[in-house]
Design a protein around this motif. Structure first.
Motif, PDB file in Angstrom:
ATOM      1  N   LEU A 101      64.020  34.733  71.515  1.00 57.28           N
ATOM      2  CA  LEU A 101      62.934  33.918  70.971  1.00 57.28           C
ATOM      3  C   LEU A 101      61.882  33.624  72.041  1.00 57.28           C
ATOM      4  CD1 LEU A 101      65.043  31.451  68.806  1.00 57.28           C
ATOM      5  CD2 LEU A 101      63.779  33.473  68.062  1.00 57.28           C
ATOM      6  N   THR A 102      61.148  34.671  72.445  1.00 59.80           N
ATOM      7  CA  THR A 102      60.134  34.514  73.474  1.00 59.80           C
ATOM      8  C   THR A 102      58.793  34.061  72.910  1.00 59.80           C
ATOM      9  OG1 THR A 102      59.705  36.887  73.294  1.00 59.80           O
ATOM     10  CG2 THR A 102      61.198  36.168  75.047  1.00 59.80           C
ATOM     11  N   THR A 103      58.613  34.174  71.598  1.00 64.87           N
ATOM     12  CA  THR A 103      57.418  33.637  70.938  1.00 64.87           C
ATOM     13  C   THR A 103      57.877  32.916  69.680  1.00 64.87           C
ATOM     14  OG1 THR A 103      56.966  35.475  69.401  1.00 64.87           O
ATOM     15  CG2 THR A 103      56.179  35.718  71.673  1.00 64.87           C
ATOM     16  N   GLU A 104      56.913  32.244  69.019  1.00 64.18           N
ATOM     17  CA  GLU A 104      57.311  31.515  67.817  1.00 64.18           C
ATOM     18  C   GLU A 104      57.432  32.401  66.592  1.00 64.18           C
ATOM     19  OE1 GLU A 104      52.725  30.758  67.488  1.00 64.18           O
ATOM     20  OE2 GLU A 104      54.169  31.166  69.080  1.00 64.18           O
ATOM     21  N   PHE A 105      57.115  33.703  66.701  1.00 65.02           N
ATOM     22  CA  PHE A 105      57.133  34.543  65.506  1.00 65.02           C
ATOM     23  C   PHE A 105      58.504  34.515  64.836  1.00 65.02           C
ATOM     24  CE2 PHE A 105      57.873  38.493  63.205  1.00 65.02           C
ATOM     25  CZ  PHE A 105      56.761  38.538  62.375  1.00 65.02           C
ATOM     26  N   PHE A 106      59.566  34.774  65.599  1.00 70.44           N
ATOM     27  CA  PHE A 106      60.887  34.823  64.979  1.00 70.44           C
ATOM     28  C   PHE A 106      61.429  33.429  64.667  1.00 70.44           C
ATOM     29  CE2 PHE A 106      60.696  39.138  66.693  1.00 70.44           C
ATOM     30  CZ  PHE A 106      61.046  39.839  65.560  1.00 70.44           C
ATOM     31  N   ALA A 107      60.919  32.413  65.343  1.00 71.74           N
ATOM     32  CA  ALA A 107      61.252  31.047  64.929  1.00 71.74           C
ATOM     33  C   ALA A 107      60.684  30.776  63.539  1.00 71.74           C
ATOM     34  CB  ALA A 107      60.705  30.044  65.937  1.00 71.74           C
ATOM     35  N   ARG A 108      59.495  31.308  63.259  1.00 74.62           N
ATOM     36  CA  ARG A 108      58.905  31.148  61.926  1.00 74.62           C
ATOM     37  C   ARG A 108      59.687  31.959  60.893  1.00 74.62           C
ATOM     38  NH1 ARG A 108      52.457  32.017  63.159  1.00 74.62           N
ATOM     39  NH2 ARG A 108      52.104  30.160  64.448  1.00 74.62           N
ATOM     40  N   VAL A 109      60.144  33.148  61.281  1.00 69.90           N
ATOM     41  CA  VAL A 109      60.991  33.930  60.377  1.00 69.90           C
ATOM     42  C   VAL A 109      62.226  33.112  59.993  1.00 69.90           C
ATOM     43  CG1 VAL A 109      62.474  35.976  60.195  1.00 69.90           C
ATOM     44  CG2 VAL A 109      60.197  36.178  61.198  1.00 69.90           C
ATOM     45  N   TYR A 110      62.854  32.483  60.990  1.00 70.81           N
ATOM     46  CA  TYR A 110      64.024  31.637  60.721  1.00 70.81           C
ATOM     47  C   TYR A 110      63.669  30.490  59.784  1.00 70.81           C
ATOM     48  CZ  TYR A 110      67.605  28.102  61.350  1.00 70.81           C
ATOM     49  OH  TYR A 110      68.549  27.149  61.113  1.00 70.81           O
ATOM     50  N   THR A 111      62.519  29.854  60.008  1.00 75.49           N
ATOM     51  CA  THR A 111      62.117  28.728  59.156  1.00 75.49           C
ATOM     52  C   THR A 111      62.016  29.164  57.699  1.00 75.49           C
ATOM     53  OG1 THR A 111      60.922  27.650  60.962  1.00 75.49           O
ATOM     54  CG2 THR A 111      60.281  27.049  58.717  1.00 75.49           C
ATOM     55  N   GLY A 112      61.408  30.330  57.456  1.00 75.15           N
ATOM     56  CA  GLY A 112      61.290  30.819  56.087  1.00 75.15           C
ATOM     57  C   GLY A 112      62.630  31.124  55.460  1.00 75.15           C
ATOM     58  N   ALA A 113      63.521  31.775  56.232  1.00 72.88           N
ATOM     59  CA  ALA A 113      64.849  32.103  55.711  1.00 72.88           C
ATOM     60  C   ALA A 113      65.653  30.841  55.435  1.00 72.88           C
ATOM     61  CB  ALA A 113      65.589  32.996  56.707  1.00 72.88           C
ATOM     62  N   GLU A 114      65.588  29.886  56.344  1.00 74.34           N
ATOM     63  CA  GLU A 114      66.377  28.662  56.198  1.00 74.34           C
ATOM     64  C   GLU A 114      65.924  27.839  55.003  1.00 74.34           C
ATOM     65  OE1 GLU A 114      67.697  24.663  56.432  1.00 74.34           O
ATOM     66  OE2 GLU A 114      65.588  25.270  56.683  1.00 74.34           O
ATOM     67  N   ARG A 115      64.623  27.836  54.735  1.00 79.10           N
ATOM     68  CA  ARG A 115      64.113  27.052  53.612  1.00 79.10           C
ATOM     69  C   ARG A 115      64.665  27.580  52.285  1.00 79.10           C
ATOM     70  NH1 ARG A 115      58.852  27.483  54.514  1.00 79.10           N
ATOM     71  NH2 ARG A 115      58.822  25.602  55.793  1.00 79.10           N
ATOM     72  N   VAL A 116      64.632  28.896  52.110  1.00 77.55           N
ATOM     73  CA  VAL A 116      65.171  29.489  50.882  1.00 77.55           C
ATOM     74  C   VAL A 116      66.680  29.292  50.823  1.00 77.55           C
ATOM     75  CG1 VAL A 116      65.517  31.660  49.627  1.00 77.55           C
ATOM     76  CG2 VAL A 116      63.303  31.164  50.670  1.00 77.55           C
ATOM     77  N   ALA A 117      67.352  29.485  51.957  1.00 77.30           N
ATOM     78  CA  ALA A 117      68.801  29.325  51.985  1.00 77.30           C
ATOM     79  C   ALA A 117      69.209  27.903  51.590  1.00 77.30           C
ATOM     80  CB  ALA A 117      69.326  29.652  53.378  1.00 77.30           C
ATOM     81  N   ALA A 118      68.510  26.906  52.116  1.00 78.17           N
ATOM     82  CA  ALA A 118      68.849  25.514  51.825  1.00 78.17           C
ATOM     83  C   ALA A 118      68.721  25.208  50.344  1.00 78.17           C
ATOM     84  CB  ALA A 118      67.971  24.582  52.648  1.00 78.17           C
ATOM     85  N   ASP A 119      67.726  25.816  49.698  1.00 77.87           N
ATOM     86  CA  ASP A 119      67.550  25.586  48.260  1.00 77.87           C
ATOM     87  C   ASP A 119      68.703  26.155  47.445  1.00 77.87           C
ATOM     88  OD1 ASP A 119      65.192  24.192  48.457  1.00 77.87           O
ATOM     89  OD2 ASP A 119      63.898  25.928  48.131  1.00 77.87           O
ATOM     90  N   HIS A 120      69.483  27.035  48.041  1.00 78.86           N
ATOM     91  CA  HIS A 120      70.610  27.656  47.334  1.00 78.86           C
ATOM     92  C   HIS A 120      71.952  27.263  47.948  1.00 78.86           C
ATOM     93  CE1 HIS A 120      67.198  30.148  46.075  1.00 78.86           C
ATOM     94  NE2 HIS A 120      67.909  30.444  45.016  1.00 78.86           N
ATOM     95  N   GLY A 121      71.946  26.214  48.770  1.00 83.27           N
ATOM     96  CA  GLY A 121      73.199  25.734  49.332  1.00 83.27           C
ATOM     97  C   GLY A 121      73.783  26.634  50.396  1.00 83.27           C
ATOM     98  N   PHE A 122      72.948  27.435  51.040  1.00 82.86           N
ATOM     99  CA  PHE A 122      73.405  28.320  52.109  1.00 82.86           C
ATOM    100  C   PHE A 122      72.952  27.770  53.461  1.00 82.86           C
ATOM    101  CE2 PHE A 122      74.606  31.351  49.035  1.00 82.86           C
ATOM    102  CZ  PHE A 122      75.233  32.425  49.667  1.00 82.86           C
ATOM    103  N   GLY A 123      73.649  28.185  54.489  1.00 76.32           N
ATOM    104  CA  GLY A 123      73.226  27.935  55.856  1.00 76.32           C
ATOM    105  C   GLY A 123      72.871  29.250  56.526  1.00 76.32           C
ATOM    106  N   VAL A 124      72.048  29.166  57.558  1.00 79.23           N
ATOM    107  CA  VAL A 124      71.640  30.348  58.312  1.00 79.23           C
ATOM    108  C   VAL A 124      71.993  30.141  59.782  1.00 79.23           C
ATOM    109  CG1 VAL A 124      69.735  31.847  59.008  1.00 79.23           C
ATOM    110  CG2 VAL A 124      69.748  30.828  56.722  1.00 79.23           C
ATOM    111  N   VAL A 125      72.773  31.065  60.327  1.00 81.33           N
ATOM    112  CA  VAL A 125      73.101  31.055  61.749  1.00 81.33           C
ATOM    113  C   VAL A 125      72.148  32.015  62.451  1.00 81.33           C
ATOM    114  CG1 VAL A 125      74.861  31.550  63.484  1.00 81.33           C
ATOM    115  CG2 VAL A 125      75.514  30.530  61.293  1.00 81.33           C
ATOM    116  N   LEU A 126      71.460  31.527  63.470  1.00 86.35           N
ATOM    117  CA  LEU A 126      70.487  32.342  64.190  1.00 86.35           C
ATOM    118  C   LEU A 126      71.155  32.978  65.396  1.00 86.35           C
ATOM    119  CD1 LEU A 126      67.500  33.196  64.537  1.00 86.35           C
ATOM    120  CD2 LEU A 126      67.195  31.142  65.927  1.00 86.35           C
ATOM    121  N   TYR A 127      71.011  34.299  65.526  1.00 88.07           N
ATOM    122  CA  TYR A 127      71.571  35.007  66.670  1.00 88.07           C
ATOM    123  C   TYR A 127      70.449  35.751  67.388  1.00 88.07           C
ATOM    124  CZ  TYR A 127      74.379  37.988  69.659  1.00 88.07           C
ATOM    125  OH  TYR A 127      74.916  38.615  70.764  1.00 88.07           O
ATOM    126  N   PRO A 128      69.851  35.133  68.419  1.00 88.94           N
ATOM    127  CA  PRO A 128      68.860  35.862  69.215  1.00 88.94           C
ATOM    128  C   PRO A 128      69.566  36.718  70.247  1.00 88.94           C
ATOM    129  CG  PRO A 128      68.978  33.583  69.940  1.00 88.94           C
ATOM    130  CD  PRO A 128      69.992  33.742  68.844  1.00 88.94           C
TER     131      PRO A 128
END
Length: 326
Positions: free
Chosen positions: A65-92
Motif C-alpha cells: 500500500l504505497t499509495t491510496e489507490f489500493f486503499a480505495r479499492v479496499y474501501t469499495g470492497a469492504e462497503r459492499v461486503a458489509a452490506d452482505h454481512g461479509f468481512g474483508v481481510v486485506l493482504y498487501p
C-alpha cells in the motif's frame, strides 16, 4: 424490522439469510438492509456460518500500500461486503509488486473467496489451484484461472491522454513505463503507441521506471537529457512517476508545462498537491473494489458473474499545455 421496511417477515428472513436473489427486488432488499442498520440489527454470524458452511470472509490481495489507490479499492470492497454481512481481510504483498509469501495455507479454511490485483499475481500461485473462487482485478479477461474479472478501460485512458497531448500540438512523446510485468501496464503501453502512431510525424519512446518518485525522476532525467530533439510531453504510468518527472524537469531547469507537459494515471490526492496540478487519468478505485466484491458474492451464490469494464476519465489540469515554439 419488517414493519420498518414495509415488508413481510418472510421477506426480511430471505434478505438477511442471503436468499433473496430472484425472489425480491434489489430495491426491497436494500430497504431491509437499511432498516437493519437503523435498528442496529446484528446477525449471529457464528450460527449463520455453521448453517451455510461459510465463514463470510473474503481475502483481498494487493501490492504493497504505497499509495491510496489500493486503499480505495479496499474501501469499495469492504462497503459492499458489509452490506452482505461479509468481512474483508486485506493482504498487501510484503515485497510490494512481485513475489510474496504464500498467505493462503494458514488462512485457506477460513476464506470463502479471493479478490486479487494482477499486480500481485505472484502471490496467487497457491490459490489458483486451491478451489477458492477467484475474482481478478486489472487482469487479462482471457485468463481461465479467474472466475470473473473487473477491469478499468485502461486502453481508453491511454488513448485519452494521447489525444489530449496530440490536440495541443505535441509530436515528440516519451512514455515513463512502469517496470512491472502486468497486464494493465502492457495494455496502456500498446494503446498509447497505437494512438500516437496514427498521427503523421508523431513519435513515442518508452523508458522503464520503478514505481517511486525517485525512480520516476531518474527515468525522466534520462529521457530529457539525451542528445537530439527533446520530448515535449511525458506520459507517466501513474501519478507517483509523474511527480518524479516534474521533479526532474525542475532540476534540469525546465518549466512544466511551458517546456515540458506531464500526464499521469490514477488521480491520487498527490495530483492536486503538486504544483502545477497534474493532468491525469482518473481511475475509479472504489468502484473497482465494489465491483470485485459483487462479482465474488455472485459466485458464492452459485451464479456466473459477467466480466466488468469500468470507464475512466482524463482530468485536464495545469501540467499540460501546447509545446514550446522552438
Amino acid at each position: 424490522m419488517a414493519r420498518a421496511a414495509g415488508v413481510s417477515q418472510a421477506t426480511v428472513s430471505l434478505v438477511l439469510g442471503e436468499k433473496w436473489s430472484g425472489r425480491v427486488s434489489e430495491r426491497t432488499a436494500e430497504a431491509v438492509r437499511a432498516a437493519a442498520r437503523e435498528l442496529g440489527y446484528r446477525p449471529n454470524l457464528a450460527a449463520r456460518s455453521l448453517r451455510l458452511g461459510r465463514t463470510r470472509t473474503a481475502l483481498l490481495v494487493v501490492p504493497a500500500l504505497t499509495t491510496e489507490f489500493f486503499a480505495r479499492v479496499y474501501t469499495g470492497a469492504e462497503r459492499v461486503a458489509a452490506d452482505h454481512g461479509f468481512g474483508v481481510v486485506l493482504y498487501p504483498s510484503p515485497e510490494g509488486v512481485g513475489p510474496a509469501r504464500d498467505p493462503f495455507d494458514p488462512a485457506r479454511a477460513s476464506l470463502d473467496g479471493v479478490i486479487a490485483s494482477s499486480m500481485a499475481a505472484d502471490a496467487l500461485a497457491a490459490v489458483r489451484g486451491g478451489g477458492l473462487p477467484l475474482v481478478m482485478l486489472d487482469s487479462d479477461p482471457d485468463d481461465a484461472a479467474a472466475a470473473a474479472t473487473v477491469n478499468l478501460d485502461i486502453a481508453d485512458g491511454a488513448r485519452q491522454a494521447a489525444a489530449h497531448l496530440l490536440a495541443l500540438g505535441h509530436r515528440r512523446v516519451a512514455h515513463l513505463a512502469a517496470a512491472v510485468d502486468s497486464w494493465t501496464f502492457r495494455v496502456r503501453a500498446r494503446a498509447l503507441a497505437e494512438a500516437v502512431g496514427e498521427v503523421p510525424g508523431a513519435t513515442v519512446c518508452a523508458e522503464p521506471a520503478g514505481l517511486s518518485v525517485e525512480e520516476g525522476r531518474q527515468a525522466a532525467e534520462r529521457v530529457l537529457g539525451r542528445p537530439g530533439p527533446r520530448p515535449t510531453a511525458l506520459v507517466c504510468d501513474d501519478d507517483i512517476l509523474a511527480a518524479g518527472a516534474c521533479k526532474a524537469a525542475r532540476r534540469l531547469g525546465l518549466r512544466v508545462p511551458a517546456d515540458i507537459s506531464v500526464t499521469g494515471f490514477d488521480d491520487l490526492a498527490l495530483a492536486t498537491a503538486v504544483d502545477p496540478e497534474l493532468t491525469t487519468v482518473r481511475l475509479p478505485a472504489e468502484a473497482v473494489g465494489a465491483a470485485g466484491m459483487r462479482a465474488l458474492l455472485t459466485l458464492l451464490d452459485g451464479e456466473t458473474p459477467q466480466d466488468t469494464t469500468l470507464p475512466v476519465e482524463l482530468i485536464p489540469r495545469a501540467s499540460t499545455a501546447p509545446p514550446p515554439a522552438n
